[in-house]
Write a protein that holds these residues in place. Sequence first.
Motif, PDB file in Angstrom:
ATOM      1  N   THR A 523       0.781  -1.436   0.113  1.00 61.94           N
ATOM      2  CA  THR A 523       0.205  -0.235   0.329  1.00 61.94           C
ATOM      3  C   THR A 523       1.038   1.358  -0.121  1.00 61.94           C
ATOM      4  OG1 THR A 523       0.014  -0.080   2.441  1.00 61.94           O
ATOM      5  CG2 THR A 523      -1.831  -0.817   1.459  1.00 61.94           C
ATOM      6  N   LEU A 524       0.553   2.489  -0.402  1.00 61.56           N
ATOM      7  CA  LEU A 524       1.035   3.436   0.306  1.00 61.56           C
ATOM      8  C   LEU A 524       1.994   3.986   1.183  1.00 61.56           C
ATOM      9  CD1 LEU A 524       1.782   6.662  -1.662  1.00 61.56           C
ATOM     10  CD2 LEU A 524      -0.593   7.331  -0.356  1.00 61.56           C
ATOM     11  N   ILE A 531      10.364   3.384   2.672  1.00 56.90           N
ATOM     12  CA  ILE A 531      11.581   5.452   2.138  1.00 56.90           C
ATOM     13  C   ILE A 531      12.161   5.728   3.149  1.00 56.90           C
ATOM     14  CG2 ILE A 531      11.349   6.609   0.667  1.00 56.90           C
ATOM     15  CD1 ILE A 531       9.320   5.636  -1.935  1.00 56.90           C
ATOM     16  N   ALA A 532      10.583   5.664   4.081  1.00 55.84           N
ATOM     17  CA  ALA A 532      11.322   6.113   5.502  1.00 55.84           C
ATOM     18  C   ALA A 532      12.613   5.561   5.790  1.00 55.84           C
ATOM     19  CB  ALA A 532       9.788   6.400   6.444  1.00 55.84           C
ATOM     20  N   ASP A 533      12.424   4.479   6.124  1.00 58.81           N
ATOM     21  CA  ASP A 533      13.720   3.687   6.545  1.00 58.81           C
ATOM     22  C   ASP A 533      14.579   3.454   5.914  1.00 58.81           C
ATOM     23  OD1 ASP A 533      12.049   2.711   8.893  1.00 58.81           O
ATOM     24  OD2 ASP A 533      11.176   0.795   7.896  1.00 58.81           O
ATOM     25  N   THR A 534      14.967   3.397   4.670  1.00 58.05           N
ATOM     26  CA  THR A 534      15.560   3.556   3.461  1.00 58.05           C
ATOM     27  C   THR A 534      16.510   5.458   3.669  1.00 58.05           C
ATOM     28  OG1 THR A 534      14.830   2.244   1.784  1.00 58.05           O
ATOM     29  CG2 THR A 534      16.567   4.070   0.649  1.00 58.05           C
ATOM     30  N   PHE A 536      16.342   7.125   6.416  1.00 58.28           N
ATOM     31  CA  PHE A 536      16.383   7.742   7.712  1.00 58.28           C
ATOM     32  C   PHE A 536      15.971   8.852   8.209  1.00 58.28           C
ATOM     33  CE2 PHE A 536      19.441   3.986   7.114  1.00 58.28           C
ATOM     34  CZ  PHE A 536      20.014   3.999   7.407  1.00 58.28           C
ATOM     35  N   CYS A 537      14.205   8.826   7.694  1.00 55.46           N
ATOM     36  CA  CYS A 537      13.428   9.898   7.828  1.00 55.46           C
ATOM     37  C   CYS A 537      11.808   9.363   8.261  1.00 55.46           C
ATOM     38  CB  CYS A 537      13.432  11.502   7.164  1.00 55.46           C
ATOM     39  SG  CYS A 537      13.134  10.602   5.420  1.00 55.46           S
ATOM     40  N   ASP A 538      11.472  10.255   8.672  1.00 63.52           N
ATOM     41  CA  ASP A 538       9.614  10.283   9.116  1.00 63.52           C
ATOM     42  C   ASP A 538       9.149  10.269   7.963  1.00 63.52           C
ATOM     43  OD1 ASP A 538       8.105  12.976   8.339  1.00 63.52           O
ATOM     44  OD2 ASP A 538       9.801  13.764   9.291  1.00 63.52           O
ATOM     45  N   GLN A 539       8.134   9.424   8.004  1.00 63.71           N
ATOM     46  CA  GLN A 539       6.809   8.784   7.106  1.00 63.71           C
ATOM     47  C   GLN A 539       6.697  10.481   6.495  1.00 63.71           C
ATOM     48  OE1 GLN A 539       4.667   5.514   7.350  1.00 63.71           O
ATOM     49  NE2 GLN A 539       6.093   4.973   9.103  1.00 63.71           N
ATOM     50  N   GLY A 540       6.436  11.356   6.940  1.00 62.47           N
ATOM     51  CA  GLY A 540       5.236  12.249   6.827  1.00 62.47           C
ATOM     52  C   GLY A 540       6.353  13.116   5.511  1.00 62.47           C
ATOM     53  N   SER A 541       7.634  12.750   5.898  1.00 63.08           N
ATOM     54  CA  SER A 541       8.131  13.765   4.720  1.00 63.08           C
ATOM     55  C   SER A 541       8.702  13.133   3.150  1.00 63.08           C
ATOM     56  CB  SER A 541       9.636  14.111   5.470  1.00 63.08           C
ATOM     57  OG  SER A 541      10.485  13.094   5.517  1.00 63.08           O
ATOM     58  N   VAL A 542       8.947  11.966   3.666  1.00 67.06           N
ATOM     59  CA  VAL A 542       8.548  10.939   1.898  1.00 67.06           C
ATOM     60  C   VAL A 542       7.304  10.753   1.295  1.00 67.06           C
ATOM     61  CG1 VAL A 542      10.168  10.167   3.233  1.00 67.06           C
ATOM     62  CG2 VAL A 542       9.140   8.794   3.657  1.00 67.06           C
ATOM     63  N   LEU A 543       6.263  11.563   2.047  1.00 68.07           N
ATOM     64  CA  LEU A 543       5.257  11.116   1.305  1.00 68.07           C
ATOM     65  C   LEU A 543       5.009  11.267  -0.394  1.00 68.07           C
ATOM     66  CD1 LEU A 543       2.651   9.463   1.816  1.00 68.07           C
ATOM     67  CD2 LEU A 543       1.020  11.497   2.679  1.00 68.07           C
ATOM     68  N   LEU A 545       7.324  11.580  -2.483  1.00 66.17           N
ATOM     69  CA  LEU A 545       8.010  10.672  -2.890  1.00 66.17           C
ATOM     70  C   LEU A 545       7.261   9.669  -3.016  1.00 66.17           C
ATOM     71  CD1 LEU A 545      10.796   9.804  -4.510  1.00 66.17           C
ATOM     72  CD2 LEU A 545      11.731   9.802  -1.759  1.00 66.17           C
ATOM     73  N   ALA A 546       6.537   8.917  -2.152  1.00 66.78           N
ATOM     74  CA  ALA A 546       6.240   7.474  -1.908  1.00 66.78           C
ATOM     75  C   ALA A 546       4.963   7.268  -2.689  1.00 66.78           C
ATOM     76  CB  ALA A 546       6.046   7.157  -0.581  1.00 66.78           C
ATOM     77  N   GLU A 547       4.435   8.637  -3.033  1.00 67.48           N
ATOM     78  CA  GLU A 547       3.125   7.763  -3.592  1.00 67.48           C
ATOM     79  C   GLU A 547       3.389   8.847  -5.633  1.00 67.48           C
ATOM     80  OE1 GLU A 547       1.540  12.708  -3.073  1.00 67.48           O
ATOM     81  OE2 GLU A 547       0.096  11.398  -1.609  1.00 67.48           O
ATOM     82  N   LEU A 548       4.939   9.312  -6.294  1.00 60.96           N
ATOM     83  CA  LEU A 548       5.014   9.095  -6.774  1.00 60.96           C
ATOM     84  C   LEU A 548       5.678   7.616  -7.635  1.00 60.96           C
ATOM     85  CD1 LEU A 548       7.519  11.499  -9.219  1.00 60.96           C
ATOM     86  CD2 LEU A 548       7.762   9.458  -8.637  1.00 60.96           C
ATOM     87  N   VAL A 549       6.498   7.176  -6.199  1.00 62.09           N
ATOM     88  CA  VAL A 549       7.058   5.688  -6.634  1.00 62.09           C
ATOM     89  C   VAL A 549       6.050   4.916  -6.412  1.00 62.09           C
ATOM     90  CG1 VAL A 549       8.443   3.926  -5.499  1.00 62.09           C
ATOM     91  CG2 VAL A 549       9.393   6.164  -5.337  1.00 62.09           C
TER      92      VAL A 549
END
Length: 1007
Positions: A523-524, A531-534, A536-543, A545-549
């Motif tokens: 899921t998204l 991506i956040a684990d990869t 090393f940041c919080d999920q909100g900041s990568v959202l 990028l995650a949507e694009l991926v």
Amino acid sequence: MLSIPGLTILEKLYDSPSTVVYRARRVEDDSPVVLKVLKDDFPQPAEITRYKQEYEITHHLDLKQVIRSYRLDYLRNTPVLVLEDIGGISLQQLMLSRDLSLTGRLEMAVAIAEGIAEIHSVHILHKDISPANIVFNPETHQLKIIDFGIASVLSRESPTIRNPDVLEGTLAYISPEQTGRMNRAVDYRSDFYSFGATLYELFTGAPPFSGNDPLELVHRHLTQPPRPMHELDPRIPPPLSDLVAKLLAKTAEDRYQSAWGVWADLQICLDQWRRQGRVEPFRLGQWDIPSHFQLSQKLYGREQEVAELLDAFDRISRGGRQLMLIGGYSGIGKTCLVQELFKPLTKARGYLISGKFDQFQRNIPYSALVNACQELVRQLLTESENKLQHWRDLLAAALEQSGQIIIDVIPEAELIIGPQPGVPELPPREAQNRFNLVFQRFLQVFYRAEHPLIIFLDDLQWADAATLKLLEVLLTDDSARYLLLIGAYRDNEVGDDHPLTAVLARLAKQGAPLQSLMLSPMTLGQTAELIADTLFCDQGSVLPLAELVQGKTGGNPFFIGQFLSTLYQEGLIHFAAGDGKEERPRWLWDMASIAQANFTDNVVDLMIGKLKKLPAPTIETLQLAACLGDHFDLSTLAIIHAHPALETHQHLFPAIQQGLVLPASSLELLDARHAESPLVYSHFRFLHDRVQQAAYALIEERLRPALHLRVGRLLLASAGDPESVEQVFALVDHLNLGQALITAPEELSTVARLNREAARKARLSAAYDASLRYLQQAMSIFSGDWVAHYPLTLALYKESAEAEYLNGNYDRAEWLINEVWEHAQVLDRAGVYAQLVTQRTMLGKNEEAIAAAAQALHLLGMDFPDEAELPKAVEAELADIERGLQGRTVASLIDLPAMSEVTVMAAMKVLMTVHTTVYFANRYLLYSWVLARMTALSIRYGNVPESAKGYASFGNTLAANLGRYQTGYEFGMLGFRLAEKYGDQGLKCEACLILSMFLNHWNRPLA
């Protein structure tokens, strides 16, 4: 003492069963050195490899905390490694000889962390950090990390399951992933676990886990948290205890992510301890951000599936059997899910073996199952001689005289059970039953209460029919226990008309224990977590990028990983080091540039793009490797590459460094006969079948036939007359793909002959559909020549007839038989009609079968008696038997010579084939005549395999029809003993059955 030119030996520092270490001085400059020498005058190649590997990795290093190697000499064939000497002793010896202060131990810990950071900065994994491999000089406080014998220059490795006694590394300090029993690759974070185990011993006096049972020790590394250090010794500051616990986390993602992060926290502990004699709690890992890109290897969103898989394993561990099917798209994470079973499997002391069907090699029967069993055999071969003898005894008892059947498909098995006697050929149906029974017995040795077995077969959508049939046999065997069969498949490629669907339907109908898991895309939210684990940041900041991926990859885990790697390689994700003070290091990405970049949403196209960036020689080598399959070896690749093996290895290496191709073996000498030979990997596998597919797609379609033809010709030229199953199938498949380009009649007949040999090998392993395909290919290449190529033509027509019949094509089979009847020589015509008798009998056409037998016997000058003459004919045969027995016992007939009269041998085959048909047709007098005739011919001309069943059946007739029980019993036992003499289990079973039929009525026990 050892004498080496240019060196003066001073003292012996260390002596083990395999290695001796000396302190010495170089004559040229009087500088101190350490000599590391193998004691054996004829060392094993693996031992030489470690020395060479250590030298090649460390010779050019100039690092403060890493030992230097000056040169590698050879005394005859024994390597001598000349190393830097700092006048120290190992940390292991130091801990035994001195009571170190906490300050001193912290100082050493900081220095070791610095050394590991230096090693990782030059992209080397040590893989054996331990107290024995750290040298310290108490006078100068100089510390060096030593022993790079198993170190690697690859950023990550994928270890395989091995016997714990032969694992790379030191077992008390080895990381969980380095055991090969986790769904994790080995990367630089493996060194952190070993560092943590080393620090644990440095501060507590003992490693975190110990014991004499290697498998138990492995299981503790996998599952058991060590007792916190401060609980063992209250003097140890809790923050330091927490720091070591973080290093000893079971998964790499939960450990420190950089050696400098460890160093920074250890430095805080040291500074505080020096200043105030205590360490205040602080947040660990504040500066622990890795500077190189590393994808998280966690499983995301698979908790329910993991639980169901573990439940299935629990059931089979208590005596059940189970087929677990795992469906999902390619790259969805099926293999990673299965590897979650490693931990409970290790605790249960079981075995997990795996094989993968290949998208480009679907003709090879049992390919994945054979690969899995080869893996199992290799595991057994690493065990102690006592354990190996245990397996040898179990296999000998299970296989009896049929071991050659297993060796034919798993050649490595001969290394355990030794050479085996040949087995007689049986009619097809009996041969298939025998093969399935023997393979079943082979596997039964390995699934028991004391060691359950998991067989994982990947890409079942490409499985051959023979494998599916064998799996059906295994799963419908009510006596099978402690067995978990896992089949992964792409459900989008398996429709209602797929063979796998039909097999599953039959299994369900028979009540076989089946269970299915269907894996969905991530899921998204799960993609954002990855991506956040990869980064090393919080999920909100990568959202964003995650949507694009997610939009590009559809949530496919493999595609996500490759897409993120591409962003990193393109510089769109990059590391910012910070200022070392206030600004922390972090990962950054350019959303605008990523959004504007024209990235494909097709994973194969993405992989093609990656491959195209490799050097041209590497691309060419990968294209050839893709033709060989998912797994390939260096020697074969070098043959088709038409370059020396070392050059081929060098061309392939950029793909290995990129992780697109993974070594499936350790480094080894290219030529094991010479110590100076360079080091290479000998076996490989593609990272994923999408990578193999992409490499193959780089070959222009119009050029593929010519390439396959070149590959086939080169393999044939190197093999001479191929004998192994794998050789034949590999050769034939390539030649067939390029067959349209062959024009020379001689080469065409060679390709037809090789197809016929592949068909024969497939038939011997009861893979009848594969056998038919190879024969059809042979017939399309070479339609036959009854004059110039009589033997090949006869073989193709006879074997094709049999294969067509076995695959249900009865009219085609009979047409081929009649072609042989029209063109063949007398004995061959009779033989092919014996085949026709069998086919007609199996179809219930008994009278037509008897008519075919009559034609064959007439051709041989041996007609059936007329119906009215049958009573006299039977009496005449019985009288002939009595004359033949004069002066000898029935039992003595076992010593008759082998029959050599070819006409009589042909007649025996026909009579043997038709006798059951006659019985089914209720023509009992003719049945008695056939058996009496066979017995009389055997007594007069000698024994053949058919004699065994003939004697047994004749004995039954004497007892059941003529009331001659004692003589019947003697002939029945003769048939049984003769079958035993020929080593034919099938005939023995039939003879037993025949004996039992009348002994029950006679009330006499079977001997």
